[in-house]
Motif scaffolding. Structure first.
Motif, PDB file in Angstrom:
ATOM      1  N   ALA A 134       0.839  -1.205   0.000  1.00  0.00           N
ATOM      2  CA  ALA A 134       0.000   0.000   0.000  1.00  0.00           C
ATOM      3  C   ALA A 134       0.872   1.253   0.000  1.00  0.00           C
ATOM      4  CB  ALA A 134      -0.920  -0.005   1.217  1.00  0.00           C
ATOM      5  N   ARG A 135       1.991   1.212   0.679  1.00  0.00           N
ATOM      6  CA  ARG A 135       2.899   2.358   0.698  1.00  0.00           C
ATOM      7  C   ARG A 135       3.430   2.643  -0.712  1.00  0.00           C
ATOM      8  NH1 ARG A 135       5.365   3.972   5.357  1.00  0.00           N
ATOM      9  NH2 ARG A 135       5.489   1.838   6.162  1.00  0.00           N
ATOM     10  N   GLU A 136       3.760   1.592  -1.429  1.00  0.00           N
ATOM     11  CA  GLU A 136       4.232   1.763  -2.797  1.00  0.00           C
ATOM     12  C   GLU A 136       3.124   2.322  -3.703  1.00  0.00           C
ATOM     13  OE1 GLU A 136       6.293   1.660  -6.444  1.00  0.00           O
ATOM     14  OE2 GLU A 136       6.905   1.933  -4.359  1.00  0.00           O
ATOM     15  N   VAL A 141       7.188   8.337   2.257  1.00  0.00           N
ATOM     16  CA  VAL A 141       5.754   8.110   2.490  1.00  0.00           C
ATOM     17  C   VAL A 141       5.553   7.554   3.891  1.00  0.00           C
ATOM     18  CG1 VAL A 141       3.704   6.841   1.745  1.00  0.00           C
ATOM     19  CG2 VAL A 141       5.316   7.722   0.040  1.00  0.00           C
ATOM     20  N   VAL A 142       4.966   8.358   4.756  1.00  0.00           N
ATOM     21  CA  VAL A 142       4.719   7.977   6.147  1.00  0.00           C
ATOM     22  C   VAL A 142       3.217   7.839   6.358  1.00  0.00           C
ATOM     23  CG1 VAL A 142       4.950   8.665   8.568  1.00  0.00           C
ATOM     24  CG2 VAL A 142       6.780   9.210   6.927  1.00  0.00           C
ATOM     25  N   PHE A 143       2.775   6.706   6.891  1.00  0.00           N
ATOM     26  CA  PHE A 143       1.360   6.548   7.233  1.00  0.00           C
ATOM     27  C   PHE A 143       1.083   7.223   8.577  1.00  0.00           C
ATOM     28  CE2 PHE A 143       1.530   2.697   4.388  1.00  0.00           C
ATOM     29  CZ  PHE A 143       0.637   3.203   3.449  1.00  0.00           C
ATOM     30  N   THR A 144      -0.024   7.978   8.616  1.00  0.00           N
ATOM     31  CA  THR A 144      -0.444   8.664   9.847  1.00  0.00           C
ATOM     32  C   THR A 144      -1.916   8.349  10.086  1.00  0.00           C
ATOM     33  OG1 THR A 144      -1.272  10.681   8.776  1.00  0.00           O
ATOM     34  CG2 THR A 144       1.107  10.558   9.190  1.00  0.00           C
ATOM     35  N   ARG A 145      -2.493   8.987  11.095  1.00  0.00           N
ATOM     36  CA  ARG A 145      -3.926   8.807  11.336  1.00  0.00           C
ATOM     37  C   ARG A 145      -4.773   9.708  10.441  1.00  0.00           C
ATOM     38  NH1 ARG A 145      -2.014   8.923  16.577  1.00  0.00           N
ATOM     39  NH2 ARG A 145      -2.905  10.995  16.984  1.00  0.00           N
ATOM     40  N   GLY A 146      -4.140  10.592   9.680  1.00  0.00           N
ATOM     41  CA  GLY A 146      -4.894  11.459   8.793  1.00  0.00           C
ATOM     42  C   GLY A 146      -4.202  12.792   8.606  1.00  0.00           C
ATOM     43  N   THR A 147      -4.853  13.702   7.887  1.00  0.00           N
ATOM     44  CA  THR A 147      -4.284  15.015   7.590  1.00  0.00           C
ATOM     45  C   THR A 147      -3.947  15.781   8.855  1.00  0.00           C
ATOM     46  OG1 THR A 147      -5.592  15.096   5.546  1.00  0.00           O
ATOM     47  CG2 THR A 147      -4.687  17.174   6.354  1.00  0.00           C
ATOM     48  N   THR A 194     -11.537   5.261   7.252  1.00  0.00           N
ATOM     49  CA  THR A 194     -11.222   6.327   8.199  1.00  0.00           C
ATOM     50  C   THR A 194     -10.012   5.930   9.042  1.00  0.00           C
ATOM     51  OG1 THR A 194     -12.775   5.381   9.811  1.00  0.00           O
ATOM     52  CG2 THR A 194     -13.615   7.117   8.370  1.00  0.00           C
ATOM     53  N   GLY A 195      -9.386   6.939   9.668  1.00  0.00           N
ATOM     54  CA  GLY A 195      -8.332   6.671  10.635  1.00  0.00           C
ATOM     55  C   GLY A 195      -6.957   6.449  10.058  1.00  0.00           C
ATOM     56  N   VAL A 196      -6.767   6.721   8.767  1.00  0.00           N
ATOM     57  CA  VAL A 196      -5.449   6.566   8.175  1.00  0.00           C
ATOM     58  C   VAL A 196      -5.237   7.682   7.162  1.00  0.00           C
ATOM     59  CG1 VAL A 196      -6.231   4.990   6.348  1.00  0.00           C
ATOM     60  CG2 VAL A 196      -3.840   4.920   7.089  1.00  0.00           C
ATOM     61  N   GLY A 197      -3.998   8.121   7.043  1.00  0.00           N
ATOM     62  CA  GLY A 197      -3.644   9.161   6.086  1.00  0.00           C
ATOM     63  C   GLY A 197      -2.164   9.073   5.774  1.00  0.00           C
ATOM     64  N   VAL A 198      -1.666  10.109   5.118  1.00  0.00           N
ATOM     65  CA  VAL A 198      -0.287  10.078   4.625  1.00  0.00           C
ATOM     66  C   VAL A 198       0.395  11.413   4.890  1.00  0.00           C
ATOM     67  CG1 VAL A 198       1.147   9.963   2.538  1.00  0.00           C
ATOM     68  CG2 VAL A 198      -0.760   8.372   2.825  1.00  0.00           C
ATOM     69  N   MET A 199       1.644  11.337   5.308  1.00  0.00           N
ATOM     70  CA  MET A 199       2.538  12.490   5.327  1.00  0.00           C
ATOM     71  C   MET A 199       3.675  12.202   4.350  1.00  0.00           C
ATOM     72  SD  MET A 199       4.841  14.228   8.379  1.00  0.00           S
ATOM     73  CE  MET A 199       6.020  12.866   8.500  1.00  0.00           C
ATOM     74  N   TYR A 200       3.674  12.900   3.225  1.00  0.00           N
ATOM     75  CA  TYR A 200       4.823  12.872   2.323  1.00  0.00           C
ATOM     76  C   TYR A 200       5.790  13.951   2.779  1.00  0.00           C
ATOM     77  CZ  TYR A 200       7.690  14.613  -1.494  1.00  0.00           C
ATOM     78  OH  TYR A 200       8.745  15.078  -2.230  1.00  0.00           O
ATOM     79  N   GLY A 201       7.074  13.624   2.785  1.00  0.00           N
ATOM     80  CA  GLY A 201       8.099  14.621   3.066  1.00  0.00           C
ATOM     81  C   GLY A 201       9.342  14.325   2.250  1.00  0.00           C
ATOM     82  N   LYS A 202      10.021  15.352   1.805  1.00  0.00           N
ATOM     83  CA  LYS A 202      11.276  15.134   1.083  1.00  0.00           C
ATOM     84  C   LYS A 202      12.269  14.396   1.988  1.00  0.00           C
ATOM     85  CE  LYS A 202      11.070  19.022  -2.153  1.00  0.00           C
ATOM     86  NZ  LYS A 202      11.646  20.331  -2.541  1.00  0.00           N
ATOM     87  N   LYS A 203      12.984  13.463   1.397  1.00  0.00           N
ATOM     88  CA  LYS A 203      13.850  12.566   2.169  1.00  0.00           C
ATOM     89  C   LYS A 203      14.865  13.318   3.012  1.00  0.00           C
ATOM     90  CE  LYS A 203      17.054   8.686   1.629  1.00  0.00           C
ATOM     91  NZ  LYS A 203      17.736   7.781   0.662  1.00  0.00           N
ATOM     92  N   ASP A 204      15.504  14.344   2.440  1.00  0.00           N
ATOM     93  CA  ASP A 204      16.555  15.030   3.197  1.00  0.00           C
ATOM     94  C   ASP A 204      15.993  15.757   4.409  1.00  0.00           C
ATOM     95  OD1 ASP A 204      15.230  16.817   1.524  1.00  0.00           O
ATOM     96  OD2 ASP A 204      16.960  18.121   1.290  1.00  0.00           O
ATOM     97  N   ILE A 205      14.744  16.215   4.312  1.00  0.00           N
ATOM     98  CA  ILE A 205      14.116  16.886   5.460  1.00  0.00           C
ATOM     99  C   ILE A 205      13.730  15.861   6.516  1.00  0.00           C
ATOM    100  CG2 ILE A 205      12.139  18.267   6.223  1.00  0.00           C
ATOM    101  CD1 ILE A 205      12.165  19.620   3.509  1.00  0.00           C
TER     102      ILE A 205
END
Length: 406
Positions: free
Chosen positions: A70-72, A86-92, A229-240
């Motif tokens: 799912a992450r891919e 790609v980090v899974f979170t509980r939401g926005t 419900t109850g899941v979301g995504v935090m994308y962040g640049k790798k170096d950060i």
């Protein structure tokens, strides 16, 4: 795109509410779920429910493969450069709080600036208020144009070399405004700031390419895009992300634990403390498969056509105020003169029509609009022009009802 065939995939739509066929127009709050997503969750809990990463037994391996698969799918969906981003979170909301508490608290000091806009959801206001209070940074707002859009000239004036974070929603959950995120990211980077994007109302409705946008963070929720419900995504640049400390601590995110010191796992798992939202992530992956089969460009085009059609129909009704720009995403926020939006929503519900009424978690924007609250009809892939007609006819009835009563 055959809307009727798409509608068949959503069991909840085929019911009556208050003796009327359900017309669900509250998609900006949460979307309905297709049978493929429901079955993916059912299969996980019935067939291979297990914790991930830790076990070597068959069920654990199968669950881990599905979770990381799912992450891919998310990575491809937003065009991140690697799964490490790609980090899974509980939401926005959780993701924005993680960025504020982990990146913001560690990187801002007195004299620095955080820039947001008047249209932001509370989830993209309150965390930055807290960061500003605790670090001494200044919170600034890009002003809005009269139609509820952001001018790049205003952004250029508001974002300065003292700005360290710019955090803006891609699409307004109230106005339907589609913000110029790519250009805002360029202005932010020119001034040495990072660009955070609240993608809650964009990821479900349009094609998103985080590398093309060049944003530093992009966050969104599963439940608004046909997922659980109850899941979301935090994308962040790798170096950060590599230079950020985790926001939560415990199992799963550790590499080595001693009595007084610990080290963290590599990306992205150092940000996923505890047992992750396994079923939710698998369901989100199934939702992405469903959306991509339809095509994000097709979804965006369909919703914008519905919004334009709704505005055209609604504009013929005297005493209705529609908020936001002409070119917009698939929602229409409005008020009927001398009728509280909660009363509008209640009467519409009697007709089987679900809309949202209130401040939509955007109280500063309500004050800018000079409205205590508004009603909102928001569309998705399974809505039709016939449903818009039903909605507009019910609005006419609503207006006549209150005119005759009062």
């Amino acid at each position: 795109m055959d809307i009727q065939e798409i509608r068949k995939q959503f069991p909840i739509l085929h019911q009556q509410v208050n003796g009327k066929q359900l017309v669900y127009l509250d998609n900006a709050a949460t979307s309905q779920k297709p049978i493929q997503v429901i079955e993916a969750l059912d299969q996980y809990y019935k067939g291979y429910n297990s914790n991930v990463h830790r076990g070597v037994h068959t069920l654990g391996t199968k669950a881990t493969d599905a979770y990381e698969g799912a992450r891919e799918k998310v990575r491809k969906f937003i065009n991140a450069s690697s799964i490490e981003e790609v980090v899974f979170t509980r939401g926005t909301t959780t993701a924005l709080n993680m960025i504020a508490s982990s990146y913001g608290m560690d990187n801002l000091t007195e004299g620095d600036e955080i820039v947001i806009s008047h249209m932001e959801h509370h989830a993209n206001i309150i965390p930055w208020q807290q960061v500003a209070k605790k670090t001494g940074a200044t919170l600034k707002y890009i002003p809005l144009q009269p139609d509820g859009t952001i001018s790049l000239a205003d952004a250029e004036q508001t974002i300065t070399p003292s700005t360290k974070i710019v955090s803006i929603m891609y699409v307004s959950n109230v106005l339907g405004t589609i913000n110029p995120i790519k250009e805002l990211a360029q202005i932010a980077h020119k001034n040495g700031a990072i660009m955070v994007v609240d993608g809650a109302q964009s990821a479900p409705h349009m094609k998103v390419d985080v590398q093309d946008l060049d944003c530093d963070f992009y966050v969104f929720s599963s439940h608004k895009m046909c997922g659980p419900t109850g899941v979301g995504v935090m994308y962040g640049k790798k170096d950060i992300l590599e230079n950020m400390e985790p926001a939560e601590f415990g199992g799963e995110m550790i590499d080595f634990v001693d009595l007084y010191e610990s080290t963290w796992k590599e990306l992205p798992w150092k940000f996923e403390a505890g047992t992750p939202i396994i079923g939710g992530a698998i369901g989100l992956g199934a939702a992405i498969d469903f959306l991509e089969q339809i095509g994000m460009d097709n979804i965006e085009r369909h919703e914008q056509e519905l919004a334009q059609y709704a505005m055209e129909r609604m504009s013929t009704i005297e005493g209705i105020t529609i908020y936001g720009p002409k070119h917009r995403a698939g929602l229409v926020t409005f008020n009927i003169d001398d009728v509280h939006p909660h009363d509008v929503a209640t009467v519409l519900d009697v007709e089987g029509i679900a809309v949202r009424a209130g401040h939509h978690c955007a109280q500063p924007l309500m004050r800018w609009l000079k409205a205590s609250a508004t009603a909102r009809a928001s569309f998705y892939i399974y809505n039709t022009k016939d449903e818009v007609d039903t909605f507009v006819e019910a609005l006419v009835k609503t207006k006549e009802y209150f005119t005759n009563v009062f």
